[in-house]
Design a protein around this motif. Sequence first.
Motif, PDB file in Angstrom:
ATOM      1  N   ILE A   8     107.593 -42.578   8.333  1.00 54.48           N
ATOM      2  CA  ILE A   8     107.951 -43.432   9.468  1.00 54.48           C
ATOM      3  C   ILE A   8     109.084 -42.798  10.266  1.00 54.48           C
ATOM      4  N   GLY A   9     110.090 -42.222   9.537  1.00 54.81           N
ATOM      5  CA  GLY A   9     111.223 -41.579  10.217  1.00 54.81           C
ATOM      6  C   GLY A   9     110.781 -40.397  11.054  1.00 54.81           C
ATOM      7  N   VAL A  10     109.892 -39.587  10.501  1.00 55.23           N
ATOM      8  CA  VAL A  10     109.378 -38.429  11.235  1.00 55.23           C
ATOM      9  C   VAL A  10     108.612 -38.879  12.463  1.00 55.23           C
ATOM     10  N   LEU A  11     107.823 -39.938  12.339  1.00 55.72           N
ATOM     11  CA  LEU A  11     107.035 -40.454  13.449  1.00 55.72           C
ATOM     12  C   LEU A  11     107.937 -40.941  14.581  1.00 55.72           C
ATOM     13  N   ILE A  12     108.995 -41.689  14.217  1.00 55.39           N
ATOM     14  CA  ILE A  12     109.930 -42.210  15.226  1.00 55.39           C
ATOM     15  C   ILE A  12     110.647 -41.071  15.930  1.00 55.39           C
ATOM     16  N   ASN A  13     111.164 -40.099  15.151  1.00 60.44           N
ATOM     17  CA  ASN A  13     111.875 -38.970  15.749  1.00 60.44           C
ATOM     18  C   ASN A  13     110.975 -38.145  16.660  1.00 60.44           C
ATOM     19  N   THR A  14     109.731 -37.940  16.218  1.00 55.95           N
ATOM     20  CA  THR A  14     108.778 -37.166  17.027  1.00 55.95           C
ATOM     21  C   THR A  14     108.471 -37.879  18.333  1.00 55.95           C
ATOM     22  N   THR A  15     108.332 -39.205  18.252  1.00 61.53           N
ATOM     23  CA  THR A  15     108.053 -39.997  19.462  1.00 61.53           C
ATOM     24  C   THR A  15     109.217 -39.913  20.435  1.00 61.53           C
ATOM     25  N   LEU A  16     110.470 -40.054  19.926  1.00 64.45           N
ATOM     26  CA  LEU A  16     111.657 -39.977  20.788  1.00 64.45           C
ATOM     27  C   LEU A  16     111.785 -38.602  21.418  1.00 64.45           C
ATOM     28  N   LEU A  17     111.525 -37.542  20.645  1.00 64.84           N
ATOM     29  CA  LEU A  17     111.606 -36.189  21.156  1.00 64.84           C
ATOM     30  C   LEU A  17     110.565 -35.959  22.245  1.00 64.84           C
ATOM     31  N   SER A  18     109.366 -36.498  22.020  1.00 65.66           N
ATOM     32  CA  SER A  18     108.307 -36.341  23.009  1.00 65.66           C
ATOM     33  C   SER A  18     108.668 -37.029  24.321  1.00 65.66           C
ATOM     34  N   LEU A  19     109.247 -38.234  24.225  1.00 67.21           N
ATOM     35  CA  LEU A  19     109.662 -38.955  25.426  1.00 67.21           C
ATOM     36  C   LEU A  19     110.770 -38.216  26.147  1.00 67.21           C
ATOM     37  N   HIS A  20     111.733 -37.689  25.411  1.00 70.31           N
ATOM     38  CA  HIS A  20     112.863 -36.971  26.009  1.00 70.31           C
ATOM     39  C   HIS A  20     112.384 -35.713  26.733  1.00 70.31           C
ATOM     40  N   CYS A  21     111.482 -34.950  26.098  1.00 69.15           N
ATOM     41  CA  CYS A  21     110.988 -33.730  26.710  1.00 69.15           C
ATOM     42  C   CYS A  21     110.191 -34.042  27.967  1.00 69.15           C
ATOM     43  N   GLY A  22     109.417 -35.117  27.950  1.00 65.15           N
ATOM     44  CA  GLY A  22     108.644 -35.483  29.120  1.00 65.15           C
ATOM     45  C   GLY A  22     109.532 -35.801  30.297  1.00 65.15           C
ATOM     46  N   ASP A  23     110.623 -36.546  30.092  1.00 67.17           N
ATOM     47  CA  ASP A  23     111.539 -36.882  31.178  1.00 67.17           C
ATOM     48  C   ASP A  23     112.223 -35.636  31.706  1.00 67.17           C
ATOM     49  N   SER A  24     112.588 -34.716  30.804  1.00 62.53           N
ATOM     50  CA  SER A  24     113.301 -33.508  31.205  1.00 62.53           C
ATOM     51  C   SER A  24     112.421 -32.620  32.066  1.00 62.53           C
ATOM     52  N   GLU A  25     111.137 -32.531  31.746  1.00 65.41           N
ATOM     53  CA  GLU A  25     110.240 -31.662  32.494  1.00 65.41           C
ATOM     54  C   GLU A  25     110.005 -32.192  33.900  1.00 65.41           C
ATOM     55  N   LYS A  26     109.946 -33.503  34.046  1.00 67.51           N
ATOM     56  CA  LYS A  26     109.664 -34.068  35.359  1.00 67.51           C
ATOM     57  C   LYS A  26     110.890 -33.976  36.259  1.00 67.51           C
ATOM     58  N   GLY A  27     111.967 -34.621  35.899  1.00 64.08           N
ATOM     59  CA  GLY A  27     113.182 -34.594  36.703  1.00 64.08           C
ATOM     60  C   GLY A  27     112.918 -35.115  38.106  1.00 64.08           C
ATOM     61  N   ASP A  28     113.716 -34.658  39.085  1.00 67.35           N
ATOM     62  CA  ASP A  28     113.569 -35.097  40.467  1.00 67.35           C
ATOM     63  C   ASP A  28     112.577 -34.253  41.242  1.00 67.35           C
ATOM     64  N   LEU A  29     112.137 -33.152  40.657  1.00 66.21           N
ATOM     65  CA  LEU A  29     111.308 -32.202  41.386  1.00 66.21           C
ATOM     66  C   LEU A  29     109.822 -32.377  41.095  1.00 66.21           C
ATOM     67  N   TYR A  30     109.502 -33.211  40.150  1.00 63.33           N
ATOM     68  CA  TYR A  30     108.132 -33.265  39.646  1.00 63.33           C
ATOM     69  C   TYR A  30     107.263 -34.213  40.467  1.00 63.33           C
ATOM     70  N   ASP A  31     106.133 -33.726  40.947  1.00 58.33           N
ATOM     71  CA  ASP A  31     105.115 -34.533  41.603  1.00 58.33           C
ATOM     72  C   ASP A  31     103.854 -33.685  41.667  1.00 58.33           C
ATOM     73  N   ASP A  32     102.899 -34.084  42.483  1.00 62.13           N
ATOM     74  CA  ASP A  32     101.618 -33.388  42.502  1.00 62.13           C
ATOM     75  C   ASP A  32     101.450 -32.452  43.692  1.00 62.13           C
ATOM     76  N   LYS A  33     102.523 -32.207  44.439  1.00 61.38           N
ATOM     77  CA  LYS A  33     102.400 -31.377  45.634  1.00 61.38           C
ATOM     78  C   LYS A  33     102.740 -29.917  45.323  1.00 61.38           C
ATOM     79  N   LYS A  34     102.278 -29.029  46.195  1.00 54.83           N
ATOM     80  CA  LYS A  34     102.514 -27.609  45.951  1.00 54.83           C
ATOM     81  C   LYS A  34     102.731 -26.858  47.263  1.00 54.83           C
ATOM     82  N   VAL A  35     103.290 -25.667  47.128  1.00 54.90           N
ATOM     83  CA  VAL A  35     103.493 -24.761  48.256  1.00 54.90           C
ATOM     84  C   VAL A  35     103.054 -23.369  47.809  1.00 54.90           C
ATOM     85  N   SER A  36     102.287 -22.692  48.632  1.00 57.45           N
ATOM     86  CA  SER A  36     101.862 -21.332  48.323  1.00 57.45           C
ATOM     87  C   SER A  36     101.976 -20.481  49.586  1.00 57.45           C
TER      88      SER A  36
END
Length: 228
Positions: A8-36
């Motif tokens: 249970i402890g491993v499951l909770i920690n893994t879930t929290l880590l997954s949520l934290h990493c997801g927020d960090s990757e998105k930040g203020d710059l994340y959306d579906d638009k692109k520039v090339s």
Amino acid sequence: MLSIRIAIGVLINTTLLSLHCGDSEKGDLYDDKKVSGTLFINDTLRSMDGEKVYAKGSIRITDSNSPNSLNFLYSSTADNYGNFSFTNLTGLDYRLQSSLDSGDITFAVDEPINPAKVTTPQKLVLYPVANKYNVLSVQAFDDATKGALFQATVCLFSSRLLAQKNQCEGSFKTLTTDSHGRAYTTRLAPGWYYLNATLKTGQIDISIKDSIEIKKETGFNHIKLYLK
């Protein structure tokens, strides 16, 4: 019971880590638009070949309110054909910046961009900029024909008296124009400079004396010389 608690402890920690990493990757710059787009270089000081692809060029995308290119949000490297792409952008205003140091000359581009308003690849052209030193650019022409003069000699003086008395003796720098009548030099201290230009080939013997003021440590200074 102990193994269940550990699981249970491993499951909770893994879930929290997954949520934290997801927020960090998105930040203020994340959306579906692109520039090339594609990077090019146009050396208007030393070449008349026009734009050339800037292969493997470095490019940055920055906040539109940040003039400092060091405060970039993302950076990338163009491919062998100068192509680049930034994805996961928002519809905010950004700036696309790229630069290349080539001796005393720096090439750069700094263009505003809004991913929500562009639908086609962008063309970014780097031009010479004099942000490290000043540049004195000279172009020599035949006053009669208005044609560019190849291999004209341009002697630079810091003394007006010496320039008036001599053609090249006493000058601190001598330039020779290319096939398009161009020549340049850099790192001149602010002040007045006196130019004696000559061309002696066969039946041609033409010259001109002129002057130009360099006002700043950086920036472009251009003068056209019409020899007669």
